[in-house]
Design an enzyme around this catalytic site. Structure first.
Site, short mmCIF file in Angstrom:
data_model
loop_
_atom_site.label_atom_id
_atom_site.label_comp_id
_atom_site.label_asym_id
_atom_site.label_seq_id
_atom_site.Cartn_x
_atom_site.Cartn_y
_atom_site.Cartn_z
N ARG A 115 0.80 -1.23 0.00
CA ARG A 115 0.00 0.00 0.00
C ARG A 115 0.82 1.27 0.00
O ARG A 115 0.27 2.35 0.03
CB ARG A 115 -0.99 -0.03 1.17
CG ARG A 115 -2.03 -1.13 0.99
CD ARG A 115 -3.33 -0.88 1.70
NE ARG A 115 -4.35 -1.77 1.19
CZ ARG A 115 -4.48 -3.05 1.51
NH1 ARG A 115 -3.65 -3.60 2.37
NH2 ARG A 115 -5.43 -3.78 0.98
N GLY A 176 -4.17 -12.01 9.71
CA GLY A 176 -4.88 -12.65 10.81
C GLY A 176 -5.72 -13.83 10.38
O GLY A 176 -6.03 -14.71 11.17
N TRP A 225 -3.21 -4.47 9.34
CA TRP A 225 -2.76 -4.39 7.95
C TRP A 225 -3.04 -3.09 7.23
O TRP A 225 -2.74 -2.96 6.04
CB TRP A 225 -3.29 -5.57 7.15
CG TRP A 225 -4.79 -5.80 7.15
CD1 TRP A 225 -5.49 -6.60 8.01
CD2 TRP A 225 -5.75 -5.26 6.24
NE1 TRP A 225 -6.83 -6.59 7.69
CE2 TRP A 225 -7.01 -5.78 6.61
CE3 TRP A 225 -5.68 -4.40 5.14
CZ2 TRP A 225 -8.19 -5.46 5.93
CZ3 TRP A 225 -6.86 -4.08 4.47
CH2 TRP A 225 -8.08 -4.61 4.86
N ASN A 243 -9.57 -8.95 12.22
CA ASN A 243 -10.55 -9.93 12.69
C ASN A 243 -9.92 -11.01 13.58
O ASN A 243 -8.74 -11.29 13.48
CB ASN A 243 -11.23 -10.61 11.50
CG ASN A 243 -10.22 -11.35 10.64
OD1 ASN A 243 -9.54 -10.74 9.83
ND2 ASN A 243 -10.10 -12.66 10.82
N ASP A 286 -15.68 -11.67 9.81
CA ASP A 286 -14.43 -11.20 9.19
C ASP A 286 -14.49 -9.70 8.90
O ASP A 286 -14.00 -9.23 7.89
CB ASP A 286 -14.15 -11.99 7.90
CG ASP A 286 -12.75 -11.71 7.34
OD1 ASP A 286 -11.93 -11.11 8.06
OD2 ASP A 286 -12.49 -12.09 6.19
N ASP A 288 -12.87 -6.95 9.72
CA ASP A 288 -11.69 -6.23 10.23
C ASP A 288 -12.05 -4.78 10.54
O ASP A 288 -12.65 -4.11 9.70
CB ASP A 288 -10.59 -6.20 9.17
CG ASP A 288 -10.13 -7.57 8.74
OD1 ASP A 288 -9.00 -7.93 9.08
OD2 ASP A 288 -10.91 -8.28 8.06
N ARG A 313 -16.44 -1.61 8.73
CA ARG A 313 -16.84 -2.67 7.80
C ARG A 313 -18.17 -3.30 8.20
O ARG A 313 -18.87 -3.88 7.38
CB ARG A 313 -15.70 -3.70 7.79
CG ARG A 313 -15.66 -4.62 6.62
CD ARG A 313 -14.25 -5.21 6.48
NE ARG A 313 -14.30 -6.57 5.95
CZ ARG A 313 -13.24 -7.29 5.65
NH1 ARG A 313 -12.02 -6.79 5.82
NH2 ARG A 313 -13.35 -8.52 5.19
N ASN A 373 -14.23 -0.71 3.31
CA ASN A 373 -13.05 -1.53 3.56
C ASN A 373 -11.80 -0.64 3.55
O ASN A 373 -11.85 0.45 4.11
CB ASN A 373 -12.98 -2.66 2.52
CG ASN A 373 -12.22 -3.88 3.02
OD1 ASN A 373 -11.06 -3.78 3.37
ND2 ASN A 373 -12.89 -5.03 3.07
#
Lengths: 524, 272
Positions: A115, A176, A225, A243, A286, A288, A313, A373
């Protein structure tokens, strides 16, 4: 004729980016993943504005060889742009797109995305698929040092754009979903020595360990992340935690599972936890909570507050007091939300019974992909609105027995598919900062998968993009699209703006290309 | 809104375009149907996050079905990969009994067998006649340059699709029209109404194939109204419209449409 070069010793050369530069966040540059510590992604540049944005045109395109869908954010320092893909960093002339240097890590393990970089002093910092933090010389791309974050053979990698603060480089880790426990690290910018590590999963006896049943804390996830934000006055780092593992089966990890799905505030000096707020206790979807924490000082119910806001999310928009983590407000920013009937006065979700993954499959809205997200949100102080990409749709979530296996294998206990009855649709939405009330809604027609992040400017514009390849500029007050350009590839990254030689540019990674735009200048 | 009349009689077999999902469990194959069905069930509970539902492309692993070549093609290779995982990759061991893994293998094999390779139950020549006459498929679909333009070209359907996919296309209602084949009616700012098939669209433009078979390109800003037909124009009642044997004949004919296979054979390429 012979050209005599007077070489300056490295130590005597002026540093490219100082802490004071990062604090100031000169809008001519884009010095970090978030652009500024508060992560508002709002630029003071206004040469391009609602009145002339129709004349915005591509200035250059730089294709990154071998790239798929880039998710990085370019960093720009005094006319030099740094862009990445996994294992590779490029320094480009931000005015022309010409390459100055490129760095390739060999052997190049292929894992995850990248990123972007952090820049501090004369160095460029980036994370690698083999889980190193690498420092390059910002002027040449020569490697200065590398520090091992984790064992790549265990399955770790580093997609994170590091965050540079005073005398520290902060970096997180993935994934994760493999049952690998996360942490947040601080490194010495000069030497690469680790200064502190904060573990996102408490060990037995530590506060929060009581939220994990049995030995489930050992393979618990909670990774870090996506880049967080920073308040220099409070000296607190804010970072969203990923998560719990296994993702879809909560039966084997009873309890709230701290500090997964939480926002944490860490003392930048020591890495000690100052407060946390858990968005989705005992998550089985999930979701996150890594979405970018945006820091705003604004009145809340008549009183000036230091706020931290996040579009999560799980479909809710949250307003917290960032001095202490106190929950102030939460409201849904998507219509399709079936897992909670609301939030308590402490911000804890009131679960709708039965909305969880099953062996046969069960409808969950928003889907695991999330109501939003990694794509960056933005805040515009002129409108007082928070902007974000929102996905309307549902998923069918499944669960199955799964066993952790060392060596970097997924530990998810199965997954989800798009619900055929609620096909996904992407939107860009403006929310009132403190009430979360939707101010406008822009439907990205035919766009069914999430992608581009947002950029706000003092020119009254909000830049966005979609998975049909359109890069767009909107009126920040109405959402109306004032300009668009077909980049030809799905956009999965967040735009930036900068100025070189007095000319404002807007840049974005679109598919495998880096594209920079500026106002069209007809020949005199 | 339903029922946009395109001006053509909309009949015939829609097959999703190549970039869309390739789905469907096997039937009419030499594989044991019961094992295929059981394997599919386990697969869709265990493998979809990485490999996608019904072997389509997922988030983290390759598509297991579709028009591509496979690293692992024998039953034993597939069995080993599922049972033990693939070291150095994200592929984990399944943690399932060998008996169950074998069923998943059978299911994956069924995904990969195209209609062209499946045993033909029907009569190809009779099926061809049904395609052009009683079935009226050729009004919308083209085969080797002959036929209508509203639906997808079926010249290679047998080499691209499983038999069950073709059967479902003819007999099961689709939740929504496939991308590129949705009926749509637009009204221009001047009040002109244009009906056709939506080839593509985004927030700024719209491309359609008009009922008179002319391609029309619009800016969204010059349109007053866009009305989508939520229903696929592909009829799903061929099991009622045709006698059982006629349906088998039609499927047999479709399964022989495989121009890429013919070309490969001409080039002496042994790979299917």
């Amino acid at each position: 004729m012979r050209i005599a070069l007077v070489l300056l010793a490295a130590g005597t050369a002026a540093a490219q980016v100082t802490y004071s530069d990062l604090l100031k966040a000169d809008p001519n540059n884009w010095l970090s993943y978030q652009g500024s510590y508060n992560a508002q992604r709002h630029s003071a540049l206004k040469q391009v504005h609602t009145g002339n944005v129709s004349a915005l045109a591509p200035k250059w395109i730089y294709p990154i060889r071998g790239a798929g869908r880039l998710e990085g954010v370019p960093v720009v320092v005094d006319g030099v742009m740094y862009v990445t893909q996994p294992n590779e960093v490029y320094a480009l002339d931000a005015r022309t797109g010409r390459v100055i240097w490129e760095y390739r890590r060999q052997p190049a393990l292929q894992r995850g995305v990248n990123r972007g970089v952090a820049v501090y002093g004369n160095k460029v910092y980036f994370g690698t698929p083999d889980a190193y933090l690498v420092a390059l010389d910002a002027r040449t791309g020569a490697m200065v040092w590398e520090s091992k974050l984790a064992e790549a053979k265990d399955g770790y990698w580093c997609p994170v754009a590091p965050l540079a603060i005073k005398d520290k480089i902060i970096v997180g880790i993935a994934p994760g979903d493999h049952g690998l426990n996360g942490w947040l690290d601080a490194y010495d910018p000069e030497t690469g020595k680790r200064l502190w590590r904060w573990h996102s999963i408490p060990k037995p006896g530590e506060p929060g360990s009581e939220t994990w049943s049995g030995d489930s804390w050992k393979t618990a996830g909670g990774d870090t992340w996506l880049t967080g934000s920073y308040d220099p006055e409070l000296n607190l780092i804010y970072w969203g935690i990923g998560n719990p593992a296994p993702d879809f089966d909560g039966d084997v990890r009873k309890g709230d599972n701290l500090y997964t799905e939480s926002m944490v505030a860490l003392d930048a000096e020591t890495g000690k936890l100052q407060w946390y707020f858990q968005y989705t206790p005992h998550d089985v979807h999930d979701w996150d909570a890594v979405e970018i924490p945006v820091l705003v000082d604004a009145p809340f119910k008549g009183q000036m507050r230091k706020l931290l806001v996040q579009g999560n999310r799980n479909g809710y928009y949250y307003v917290l007091d960032r001095t202490n983590g106190k929950f102030l407000h939460g409201s849904p920013f998507v219509k399709l939300l079936n897992w909670a009937s609301g939030l308590t006065e402490d911000g804890r979700p009131v679960r709708v019974p039965g909305v969880e993954p099953t062996i046969q499959g069960n409808k969950v809205c928003p889907p695991t992909a999330g109501a939003t997200n990694w794509m960056s949100p933005a805040y515009n102080p002129d409108t007082g609105w928070f902007y974000l990409g929102a996905l309307e749709g549902c998923g069918i979530s499944y669960k199955a027995a799964d066993k952790f296996r060392p060596g970097g294998f997924p530990f998810m206990a199965t997954g989800y598919v798009e619900s055929p009855a609620e096909p996904w649709q992407m939107h860009v939405r403006a929310l009132d900062l403190t009430t979360g009330k939707i101010q406008w809604d822009y439907k990205q027609i035919a766009s069914r998968g999430y992608g581009a992040g947002l950029l706000s400017t003092a020119g009254g514009l909000l830049f966005a993009g979609d998975d049909q390849g359109s890069f767009t500029a909107h009126d920040a007050r109405t959402g109306q699209a004032l300009w668009h350009f077909n980049t030809g590839q799905k956009i999965s990254a967040s735009p930036i703006t900068y100025s070189v030689r007095g000319k404002q540019h807007v840049a974005i990674m679109a598919g495998s290309n880096v594209i920079a735009f500026g106002l069209h200048e007809p020949r005199p | 809104m339903r029922g946009i009349v395109i001006g053509l009689v909309v009949l015939g077999a829609v097959v999703l375009p190549a970039q869309r999902r390739r789905a469907g469990q096997a039937s009419g194959l030499s594989l044991p149907e019961e094992a295929v069905a059981e394997g599919r069930k386990v697969y869709n509970q265990t493998c979809t996050v990485c490999h996608g539902v019904d072997g389509t492309l997922g988030d983290r692993g390759p598509a297991l079905a579709g028009n591509r070549r496979y690293l692992r093609s024998t039953d034993e290779e597939l069995l080993e990969a599922i049972r033990d995982g693939i070291p150095g990759t994200l592929m984990p061991p399944a943690g399932l009994s060998e008996e169950v893994v074998r069923k998943v293998v059978t299911y994956i094999r069924s995904l990969r067998v195209t209609a062209y390779d499946a045993p033909v139950k029907g009569d190809v020549a009779r099926g061809e006649k049904i395609f052009w006459e009683k079935g009226q498929c050729g009004q919308c679909h083209v085969i080797q340059g002959k036929g209508g333009l509203v639906g997808p070209d079926l010249s290679n359907a047998g080499a691209q699709r499983t038999m069950s996919f073709l059967r479902e296309a003819l007999t099961k209602e689709k939740p929504r029209p496939p991308r590129g084949y949705q009926p749509v009616r637009v009204v221009t700012a001047q009040g002109q109404s244009v009906t056709g098939i939506l080839k593509n669209e985004d927030s700024f433009s719209l491309q359609l194939l008009e009922a008179n078979q002319k391609l029309r390109m619009f800016d969204r800003a010059e349109l007053r109204e866009v009305v989508y037909d939520a229903k696929s124009p592909m009829p799903s009642d061929y099991d009622k419209k045709l006698a059982p044997q006629e349906l088998e004949d039609l499927l047999a004919f479709l399964s022989r449409q495989a121009v890429t296979r013919v070309r490969r054979q001409q080039l002496g390429d042994p790979q299917p």
